[in-house]
Motif scaffolding. Structure first.
Motif, PDB file in Angstrom:
ATOM      1  N   ALA A 136       0.842  -1.208   0.000  1.00 35.80           N
ATOM      2  CA  ALA A 136       0.000   0.000   0.000  1.00 35.80           C
ATOM      3  C   ALA A 136       0.872   1.250   0.000  1.00 35.80           C
ATOM      4  O   ALA A 136       0.584   2.233  -0.704  1.00 35.80           O
ATOM      5  N   LEU A 137       1.944   1.217   0.790  1.00 36.34           N
ATOM      6  CA  LEU A 137       2.879   2.339   0.812  1.00 36.34           C
ATOM      7  C   LEU A 137       3.528   2.530  -0.555  1.00 36.34           C
ATOM      8  O   LEU A 137       3.614   3.651  -1.060  1.00 36.34           O
ATOM      9  N   ILE A 138       3.989   1.436  -1.157  1.00 36.77           N
ATOM     10  CA  ILE A 138       4.604   1.528  -2.485  1.00 36.77           C
ATOM     11  C   ILE A 138       3.622   2.093  -3.499  1.00 36.77           C
ATOM     12  O   ILE A 138       3.966   2.933  -4.336  1.00 36.77           O
ATOM     13  N   ALA A 139       2.353   1.659  -3.423  1.00 38.72           N
ATOM     14  CA  ALA A 139       1.329   2.125  -4.375  1.00 38.72           C
ATOM     15  C   ALA A 139       1.117   3.626  -4.275  1.00 38.72           C
ATOM     16  O   ALA A 139       0.753   4.271  -5.266  1.00 38.72           O
ATOM     17  N   SER A 140       1.326   4.185  -3.093  1.00 40.49           N
ATOM     18  CA  SER A 140       1.132   5.628  -2.925  1.00 40.49           C
ATOM     19  C   SER A 140       2.321   6.436  -3.435  1.00 40.49           C
ATOM     20  O   SER A 140       2.226   7.661  -3.574  1.00 40.49           O
ATOM     21  N   LEU A 141       3.429   5.758  -3.732  1.00 36.49           N
ATOM     22  CA  LEU A 141       4.650   6.469  -4.109  1.00 36.49           C
ATOM     23  C   LEU A 141       4.961   6.424  -5.604  1.00 36.49           C
ATOM     24  O   LEU A 141       5.720   7.255  -6.097  1.00 36.49           O
ATOM     25  N   VAL A 142       4.400   5.443  -6.322  1.00 36.94           N
ATOM     26  CA  VAL A 142       4.796   5.238  -7.721  1.00 36.94           C
ATOM     27  C   VAL A 142       3.684   5.675  -8.669  1.00 36.94           C
ATOM     28  O   VAL A 142       2.503   5.613  -8.326  1.00 36.94           O
ATOM     29  N   PRO A 143       4.052   6.112  -9.881  1.00 35.03           N
ATOM     30  CA  PRO A 143       3.041   6.568 -10.842  1.00 35.03           C
ATOM     31  C   PRO A 143       2.336   5.436 -11.583  1.00 35.03           C
ATOM     32  O   PRO A 143       1.258   5.635 -12.138  1.00 35.03           O
TER      33      PRO A 143
END
Length: 259
Positions: A136-143
């Protein structure tokens, strides 16, 4: 949304159950085997579960990215805040992940006869919960989800390398030992290992000739004879809380007025 979108849990449930059944029957009745070769089989099955079942959490990343536009729109409209969404999403994920962990544990532990069903279940459940929090954290950081899957796979791959299976803790070079301590995979693997081998009694004479008289000797070889399952489970859970908090910070600080 978890119910309406089958890709979030239903497809993953089928994947986990099928793979877990293959693991369980690949190592069928392993719990009764006291031979030297059973040591390798036990450690290998534990690593596979601790590494690959957790790794499969990368599959959830595209769904988080799909929801991101809706989250940001509702946040901008004042329908709910970032904290409300993060908390609700975390709580709503618990039942689905627990069902996946429970069924996977049944499919692995019952056919294989491995030790400690309860600890096995809790360890797998908390590890999947933490892995999903990280994604979830990664999903918020990548386009784009492709970038997210590659990034998540890279981080998980590094944690697997450092968790103590490929190279025991005492042999990890000093420039990589930090990976052993910060990766939650380490604590998953260690909890599984201690749960299994602390309950394995006398091994056969062939194993004893190599210095492994019982499961405690195996734990000593891997540098895990002083492990605390309760402590490791707390660390895994705190990792999940930390990832959720970082997820909240990203939504709060970096998505102001964006869609």
């Amino acid at each position: 949304n978890n119910i309406l979108n089958p890709g979030i849990y239903l497809v993953r449930f089928v994947m986990y159950v099928m793979l877990s059944l293959m693991i369980g029957f690949m190592y069928f009745d392993l719990g009764e085997d006291k031979s030297f070769s059973s040591i390798n089989s036990r450690v290998s099955s534990i690593f596979y579960v601790a590494a690959f079942l957790v790794f499969m959490s990368v599959a959830v990343l595209p769904f988080f990215i799909q929801e991101r536009a809706v989250i940001l729109r509702e946040k901008e409209n004042g329908t709910y805040g970032a904290g409300t969404y993060v908390l609700a999403n975390f709580l709503c994920s618990i039942p689905g992940i627990f069902i996946i962990a429970f069924c996977s544990t049944v499919c692995v532990v019952v056919p294989s006869g491995m030790q400690g069903f309860g600890v096995y279940l809790i360890t797998l459940f908390l590890s999947l919960l933490t892995a999903e929090s990280f994604m979830a954290l990664i999903a918020s950081l990548v386009p784009h989800y492709i970038i997210g899957i590659a990034l998540g796979a890279g981080v998980f791959g590094f944690f697997m390398l450092c968790e103590g299976f490929f190279i025991v803790r005492d042999d990890i070079p000093p420039w990589f030992i930090w990976g052993y301590y910060i990766g939650f995979h380490t604590y998953t693997f260690r909890a599984f290992m201690y749960n299994e081998f602390s309950q394995v009694g006398g091994l056969d004479d062939n194993a004893a000739s190599f210095g492994f008289t019982d499961g405690r000797d195996v734990l000593s070889f891997y540098g895990m004879n002083d492990a605390s399952v309760g402590g490791d489970l707390i660390v895994i859970f705190l990792n999940g809380v930390f990832f959720q908090f970082c997820f909240y910070l990203v939504l709060t600080r970096f998505y102001k007025g964006q869609r």
